[in-house]
Design an enzyme around this catalytic site. Structure first.
Site, PDB file in Angstrom:
ATOM      1  N   TRP B 323      65.548  14.154 -40.243  1.00 43.06           N
ATOM      2  CA  TRP B 323      66.615  13.364 -39.624  1.00 43.06           C
ATOM      3  C   TRP B 323      66.795  12.016 -40.321  1.00 43.06           C
ATOM      4  CZ3 TRP B 323      63.600  16.316 -36.199  1.00 43.06           C
ATOM      5  CH2 TRP B 323      64.308  17.336 -35.556  1.00 43.06           C
ATOM      6  N   CYS B 407      68.036  10.125 -35.220  1.00 37.81           N
ATOM      7  CA  CYS B 407      67.939  11.566 -35.054  1.00 37.81           C
ATOM      8  C   CYS B 407      69.327  12.189 -35.139  1.00 37.81           C
ATOM      9  CB  CYS B 407      67.251  11.895 -33.735  1.00 37.81           C
ATOM     10  SG  CYS B 407      66.820  13.626 -33.553  1.00 37.81           S
ATOM     11  N   CYS B 408      69.792  12.790 -34.047  1.00 39.30           N
ATOM     12  CA  CYS B 408      71.039  13.548 -34.067  1.00 39.30           C
ATOM     13  C   CYS B 408      72.182  12.765 -33.446  1.00 39.30           C
ATOM     14  CB  CYS B 408      70.859  14.831 -33.281  1.00 39.30           C
ATOM     15  SG  CYS B 408      69.364  15.721 -33.680  1.00 39.30           S
ATOM     16  N   GLY B 718      72.663  18.872 -33.968  1.00 36.61           N
ATOM     17  CA  GLY B 718      72.477  17.455 -34.262  1.00 36.61           C
ATOM     18  C   GLY B 718      71.876  17.213 -35.624  1.00 36.61           C
TER      19      GLY B 718
END
Lengths: 243, 743
Positions: B323, B407-408, B718
């Site tokens: 990520w 992250c997403c 994501g």
């Protein structure tokens, strides 16, 4: 007008996202019931006039408006089928409502009927997708159960009222794909100023499963699918003939 | 303050205080035109990429891990400099002395480090074992505090993926600060803060702040040493584009050496870099080709970032993701777009280097983005299926115009906010627990309030929902408590000193809770409400299956009757979470996001009232359940867009797969149509969309013949993954998802 509000339409199904039946992002309403029996028909489940579900114009209008935000500058609603002209009074109501909200309306039809009610519907239609099936009387009648004259008459009328029209032609190998047929189709665009575009759609057999499920024979089950390369070639040839 | 490196820049505020946003605002050049100016890869870049591709191939052949340095614990200064190619690297720095060699980071937990090494045929060295014999890890800390109830919650998988054995991640250092101010200035600032806190009463909180500041300063000193080992002095600000990118990257690299956080975002750097690049170009010091080469080489380095994970971890977070989220686009608060040429250059790496899951390129979408940029993004999506979209018009009013995504889907103000990550709870399972009166029907564990198993012939919606509310309230309290323990312990034993050194000292914390099984619980409640659902009991008297009579509205069809159930659940859960105070006064947030854990969660959940069989995978994130959408793609998008972001501010993830033909007949039409879809979706206040434009057949072929598709990248939840790096089980789930087709 009030009496019209009570008419219900028979709907086969609703697809919120369509991108191949008219310009831009379109929601597509498939009407139930069709008097034709085209051998290449993809939606045999839309033939039966007693099938489908009844919906009011208000209900459908509300449904379409949910997707208006996706339509962008070009998109809108396409009514297909089945044969939409069989429910022209209902669709007139629907299109009137949609026009009030500024939604672009397209009608995907065989052009098999031209009566006063259809003429009224065309007043609220922004674009006609006219499905031309064959280029001679005999084939037309044999493979669709409709007279070519009706389609021609419909096109004449569209020309008269200057209604933007796209010609759509399903190319079926060895049935209607001769050079002569294709050039006749493309020639229409030169003869009628209302025609803005001619689309060749390759014949596909994705509907085989549907026919099997319904227990009816698909007349073209042994006909090969049309190749995209053939379609691309045909467009190219036509463009050349123009220049 | 003034530095000679700042000559030629405009503005004043950012000179007086640490304020990267102000620097960007005063100096960047919005770009409104198209991609025509972009350059392809240089010969050097191509050679580097060839070298990397060969290494990646070896890594895959080696079972997913090329090499592990088990000799020592990773720190900022533990490893000698590493290069992809020492002679030609334009941007330098690797986590260890060799490309793709992974380091051991036991601070999160020693057991995890051991089992990760073992999984790939290595053994943690005696040196590390010895070091950690006397060092308490985060994992030790958490389990010193966990109650029996929390252990039971973990055991029956009501809470899964909790960051209690690995780095919590989701913290985005403002790495740009290093380039703009140089490390010495940042140290001086932190020392000033330390002096200030030193005068306050020595409460627990204040002593903790002082200790953390001490560690932050030490980390910045170490970062200078790390850079010096590559021959760079980063004590002063960067003086050109290459240095700006290099300094920033050093910060990111340092964070990765220190932390194995689950998600290690890069932030929002492209437009910041653009200022330096455009200045150099204007001054004749850099060509477009060289500018692209800098970005390409940065991305090559980012693509080489690795953490050492266990197989169990990979089940939850499939495809070895990092990520490394980088945000491009968005609008400024003054309605001027933040799109620059470097936004394009960043996306262009997907062409120059080929599609890849990392960095996790995230387009901040606004209706007001330049049309040319929108179309370019749509084109990149269609060509590579490698980017995701998030709604800038929704986030900007809350987070301002200098936020980034961790992250997403987790927005946070860069350098000002950080997240306390909390994975997710399985609401589908909670529903089963509720109707079974506190007994988990898969594990037999008793957990939660004890009540009789529901014994109606047909489940009654009101009764079931009332019962669900009781269990939800109980779960939310336990969930917040669990998170408090985890983050107390993480701060204590595995504090992210470098990343926090690149934040304001007074940082705002967001505690992020999560939902898994969203569409399953929504459809289950809908089935109970609108159809007749007959529970089936096993010999032990537990409800283990259901018979459904009649049809019911399903989430994903733009049917308000069921979509309202989804809204209600999110709101209710958020309300319950807020009742229990969070550690360090964090603000409670919630996400509807699963990563790839939807497969594992499904596996651990019995049959549900929506007709889903026991063990069957959930849909990912906030996606409708696979193939239950019968009104086409826009109806599905509409359903998801109704979920309230105000109560799920940690993000609502939707992964959208459409076959190319359904998007239009030719490329130009597809680009326009995808642009219209994105505009339409986000105009409805939807939050996130992963876009995959591909045919199911391609994935099926890749499932059978992975060797034919070494670079097949797809968006899953994501983030993007290399499809062939997913487990076979995860691959099957992705293939079974809805692919929107034309009728």
């Amino acid at each position: 007008m009030n009496q019209c509000n009570n008419i219900k339409g028979r709907i086969h199904s609703f697809q919120s996202l369509g991108t191949v039946d008219g310009p831009g992002i379109r929601s597509v309403i498939f009407m139930q019931g069709c008097p034709l029996r085209c051998v290449c028909c993809h939606n045999p489940d839309t033939w039966d006039f007693s099938g489908g579900e009844e919906r009011s114009a208000d209900e459908l209008c509300e449904k379409v408006l949910r997707y208006k935000g996706y339509f962008g500058l070009e998109g809108g609603v396409t009514v297909s089928g089945g044969e939409p002209l069989m429910q022209s009074r209902f669709l007139t109501e629907l299109f009137k409502k949609l026009k009030r909200y500024g939604v672009h309306t397209a009608l995907d039809t065989s052009g098999c009927i031209l009566d006063d009610s259809v003429k009224e519907l065309l007043e609220y239609t922004d674009l006609v997708l006219l499905d031309f099936k064959y280029t001679n009387e005999a084939d037309y009648l044999q493979y669709t159960k409709m007279e070519m004259g009706s389609a021609k008459e419909f096109l004449e009328y569209l020309e008269k009222i200057k209604k933007p029209t796209w010609i759509r032609y399903v190319v079926i190998p060895s049935l209607n794909d001769s050079g002569e047929s294709l050039s006749k189709i493309f020639d229409l665009e030169a003869q009628y100023s209302c025609i803005k575009k001619t689309e060749l759609l390759p014949f596909r057999k994705l509907c085989l499963e549907k026919y099997e499920e319904m227990g009816i024979d698909f007349p073209l089950k042994n006909t090969p699918e049309a190749k995209q390369s053939f379609i691309d070639e045909a467009y190219k040839k036509y463009e050349k003939s123009l220049s | 303050m003034d530095f000679k490196q700042w000559q030629g820049f405009q503005g004043d505020t950012w000179r007086q205080e640490i304020n990267v946003r102000n620097f960007i605002k005063k100096n960047y050049s919005p770009y409104l035109d198209g991609p025509e100016f972009l350059c392809g890869p240089t010969e050097r870049t191509q050679k580097s990429m060839e070298k990397l591709n060969a290494l990646l191939k070896k890594e895959m052949e080696n079972g997913g891990v090329l090499d592990i340095d088990v000799s020592k614990t990773t720190t900022l200064t533990s490893h000698a400099p590493g290069y992809l190619d020492k002679e030609t690297d334009v941007i330098v720095g690797l986590q260890t002395d060799e490309p793709l060699k992974r380091a051991v980071n036991p601070f999160g937990g020693m057991r995890m480090a051991r089992s990760a090494c073992k999984a790939y045929g290595y053994e943690v060295s005696d040196t590390i074992e010895e070091e950690f014999r006397y060092t308490k890890t985060h994992n030790d800390g958490v389990f010193s505090i966990y109650t029996d109830e929390i252990k039971a919650l973990r055991h029956c998988a009501l809470l899964t993926g909790l960051p209690d054995a690995y780095g919590r991640g989701r913290i985005i250092g403002d790495y740009r600060r290093i380039a703009l101010y140089g490390v010495d200035y940042l140290i001086a600032n932190k020392m000033g803060d330390k002096a200030y806190y030193g005068k306050k009463p020595m409460t627990f909180e204040n002593m903790r702040n002082l200790e953390e500041l001490h560690d932050q300063i030490k980390a910045l000193e170490d970062l200078k040493k790390m850079a010096a080992s590559y021959g760079y002095d980063i004590s002063m600000p960067a003086s050109n584009a290459r240095e700006a990118i290099q300094w920033t990257y050093f910060g990111y690299l340092g964070a990765n050496k220190e932390q194995n956080g689950a998600a290690m975002s890069f932030g929002r750097c492209s437009t910041f870099f653009d200022i330096y690049i455009e200045k150099d170009i204007k001054e004749g010091k850099l060509t477009e080709e060289e500018a692209q080469e800098l970005i390409d080489d940065l991305v090559i380095k980012l693509r080489m970032a690795r953490h050492l994970r266990t197989p169990e971890y990979n089940e939850l977070f499939g495809g070895d993701p990092m990520w490394i989220t980088e945000c491009v686009g968005g609008m400024g608060e003054t309605h001027k777009t933040l799109v620059t040429k470097t936004s394009y250059r960043m996306l262009n790496t997907l062409y120059n280097l080929g599609p890849a899951p990392e960095p996790n390129l995230t387009v901040l979408w606004s209706e007001a983005l330049p049309t040319a940029f929108k179309k370019f993004c749509a084109k990149v999506s269609i060509d590579t299926a490698s980017i995701q979209y998030e709604n800038d018009d929704l986030m900007r009013p809350i987070f301002g115009d200098d936020y980034a995504i961790a992250c997403c889907v987790s927005a946070m103000k860069v350098g000002k906010q950080t997240q306390l990550f909390g994975a997710r709870t399985n609401l589908a399972k909670l529903l089963l627990l509720a109707i079974n009166g506190g007994v988990d029907n898969m594990f037999g564990t008793c957990v939660g309030p004890k009540m009789p198993v529901m014994d109606d012939m047909y489940l009654d919606y009101e009764k079931v929902y009332d019962r669900f509310k009781v269990y939800l309230a109980w779960l939310c309290e336990a969930y917040v408590k669990t998170m408090n323990i985890i983050h107390y312990s993480h701060d204590r034993y595995s504090y992210e000193k470098l990343q926090l050194a690149l934040h304001d000292t007074e940082v705002e914390r967001l505690m992020a809770f999560g939902i898994a099984g969203f569409s399953v619980i929504v459809d289950s409640l809908s089935a109970i409400k609108y159809a007749k659902v007959k529970p089936i009991k096993n010999g032990a008297g537990l409800i283990v299956d259901f018979e459904i009579e009649g049809d019911f509205p399903k989430y994903g069809n733009d049917d308000d009757r069921v979509d309202e159930i989804g809204q209600k659940i999110i709101k209710r859960m958020m309300m319950e979470l807020r009742k229990t105070p969070a550690y360090r006064d964090a603000i409670h947030t919630l996400s509807v996001l699963t990563i790839t854990s939807n497969v594992v969660y499904g596996k651990k959940t019995g049959a549900t009232p929506d007709g889903r069989k026991a063990g069957e995978a959930f849909a990912p994130g906030a996606n409708p359940m696979h193939n239950r959408e019968h009104n086409g793609a826009l109806a599905s998008l509409n359903s998801v867009s109704k979920m309230p972001y105000s109560d799920a501010m940690d993000g609502i993830s939707n992964t959208f797969s459409i076959v190319p033909d359904a998007l239009g007949k030719d490329k130009g039409t597809r680009i326009n149509n995808l642009t219209d879809i994105l505009d339409g979706y986000f105009r409805r206040n939807a939050h996130h969309l992963n876009v995959n434009v591909l045919n199911r057949e391609t994935l099926m072929d890749a499932y059978e013949n992975p060797e034919k598709y070494p670079n097949l990248t797809i968006r899953v939840s994501g983030y993007a993954v290399n499809f062939t790096r997913l487990s076979k089980e995860q691959q099957r789930e992705v293939i079974s998802r809805t692919f929107h087709e034309s009728m």
